[in-house]
Design a protein around this motif. Sequence first.
Motif, mmCIF file in Angstrom:
data_model
loop_
_atom_site.group_PDB
_atom_site.id
_atom_site.type_symbol
_atom_site.label_atom_id
_atom_site.label_comp_id
_atom_site.label_asym_id
_atom_site.label_seq_id
_atom_site.Cartn_x
_atom_site.Cartn_y
_atom_site.Cartn_z
ATOM 1 N N ASN A 31 0.829 -1.208 0.000
ATOM 2 C CA ASN A 31 0.000 0.000 0.000
ATOM 3 C C ASN A 31 0.866 1.262 0.000
ATOM 4 O O ASN A 31 0.545 2.256 -0.660
ATOM 5 C CB ASN A 31 -0.928 0.001 1.219
ATOM 6 N N LEU A 32 1.982 1.220 0.741
ATOM 7 C CA LEU A 32 2.885 2.380 0.767
ATOM 8 C C LEU A 32 3.491 2.626 -0.611
ATOM 9 O O LEU A 32 3.591 3.773 -1.059
ATOM 10 C CB LEU A 32 3.994 2.147 1.798
ATOM 11 N N ALA A 137 9.959 -1.109 12.181
ATOM 12 C CA ALA A 137 11.190 -0.537 12.732
ATOM 13 C C ALA A 137 10.869 0.690 13.582
ATOM 14 O O ALA A 137 9.805 1.315 13.457
ATOM 15 C CB ALA A 137 12.141 -0.164 11.600
ATOM 16 N N SER A 138 11.810 1.048 14.442
ATOM 17 C CA SER A 138 11.642 2.240 15.271
ATOM 18 C C SER A 138 11.889 3.484 14.414
ATOM 19 O O SER A 138 12.522 3.395 13.354
ATOM 20 C CB SER A 138 12.634 2.204 16.432
ATOM 21 N N PRO A 175 3.501 2.927 8.418
ATOM 22 C CA PRO A 175 2.306 3.450 7.740
ATOM 23 C C PRO A 175 1.407 4.276 8.646
ATOM 24 O O PRO A 175 0.591 5.072 8.161
ATOM 25 C CB PRO A 175 1.590 2.169 7.270
ATOM 26 N N HIS A 176 1.554 4.120 9.970
ATOM 27 C CA HIS A 176 0.712 4.876 10.914
ATOM 28 C C HIS A 176 1.315 6.226 11.285
ATOM 29 O O HIS A 176 0.659 7.042 11.944
ATOM 30 C CB HIS A 176 0.493 4.048 12.178
ATOM 31 N N HIS A 177 2.562 6.465 10.892
ATOM 32 C CA HIS A 177 3.226 7.723 11.256
ATOM 33 C C HIS A 177 3.974 8.316 10.060
ATOM 34 O O HIS A 177 5.082 8.829 10.194
ATOM 35 C CB HIS A 177 4.191 7.497 12.424
ATOM 36 N N SER A 185 10.256 9.148 5.099
ATOM 37 C CA SER A 185 9.367 8.102 4.568
ATOM 38 C C SER A 185 9.474 8.025 3.052
ATOM 39 O O SER A 185 9.581 6.937 2.471
ATOM 40 C CB SER A 185 7.911 8.378 4.973
ATOM 41 N N GLU A 186 9.473 9.191 2.402
ATOM 42 C CA GLU A 186 9.579 9.222 0.949
ATOM 43 C C GLU A 186 10.946 8.717 0.485
ATOM 44 O O GLU A 186 11.060 8.035 -0.541
ATOM 45 C CB GLU A 186 9.336 10.643 0.431
ATOM 46 N N GLU A 187 11.986 9.048 1.234
ATOM 47 C CA GLU A 187 13.331 8.584 0.880
ATOM 48 C C GLU A 187 13.420 7.059 0.944
ATOM 49 O O GLU A 187 14.029 6.422 0.074
ATOM 50 C CB GLU A 187 14.369 9.200 1.829
ATOM 51 N N ARG A 188 12.823 6.461 1.976
ATOM 52 C CA ARG A 188 12.865 5.006 2.107
ATOM 53 C C ARG A 188 12.085 4.331 0.971
ATOM 54 O O ARG A 188 12.529 3.333 0.402
ATOM 55 C CB ARG A 188 12.316 4.577 3.471
#
Length: 281
Positions: A31-32, A137-138, A175-177, A185-188
Amino acid sequence: MSFEMDSEKDVQHPVILLMGKTGAGKSALGNLLLGHTEFEVSDGFNSKTKKCCVKTLSIKGNTYDIVDTPGVFDTSQDDSLKEIAKFVHKCAYGIKAILFVLKKERFTDEQRNTLKEIGTFLGKDATNNIIVVFSHASPDQIKCKDKMRMAWSDVPLFSSFIQDIEFRWSVSPDPHHLDDDRQISEERLMEIKTFISNIREIYTTRQLEENLERQKEAKRLKEEEERRRREEERREKELTIFEMVAVGASIGTEAQPGLGTVVGGVIGLSFGLGRAIKRKL
């Protein structure tokens, strides 16, 4: 753009497989990558994915079919792998990438078995197409991959595996944060997509079929060897009893021809049976 594929038709683009156990985060990662919710996410205990589910994903102008697969080790491992094999046979354009989704935790025997079973199922030919993605992951591990690396760098088996796949590994955003650090997030996600784009070789249906045939032949040889071993043990026991009877009869004959032969044979038989029983125990 996304749509459900007719299960009876071949998929129309190179495929990205999402693989892992239930609760690992396969569907959430899918989904991400899609940018919106298409795959149903499990509750961590019961898999929502019973059949391979297909959506369409575009990366750098190229179109792929991204596939959420049943969780390995769900109810019946054989059933999930059979379902995946059945689907791969419909992939006329082959497999572009295989995303192994592993839940971030202490490296356990279960994770070792997951890697081993999926690796055995796909074969060495799939090594060039595998990308490992850690989930759950943290925030620090998502932001800094070196902190994620510390979770597995001291595990020789896993470190060797990462080296075999040419260090294609990343960390899935939470996905929750997502909005807590949208840039990271976009970089990963971009890193994962770049890994996918840079894979040069396609894993084909033929390669899977050949690997499954090798597995079948290896299983047949193993079963044949086991039958041969059991037969040799049976013959050895029979020979031991026969030898004891012969020795007993020989001794009895020397002591007293006739009756001594019979008595000695019976005694030898008793010793032979006793020895055979002890070996069995």
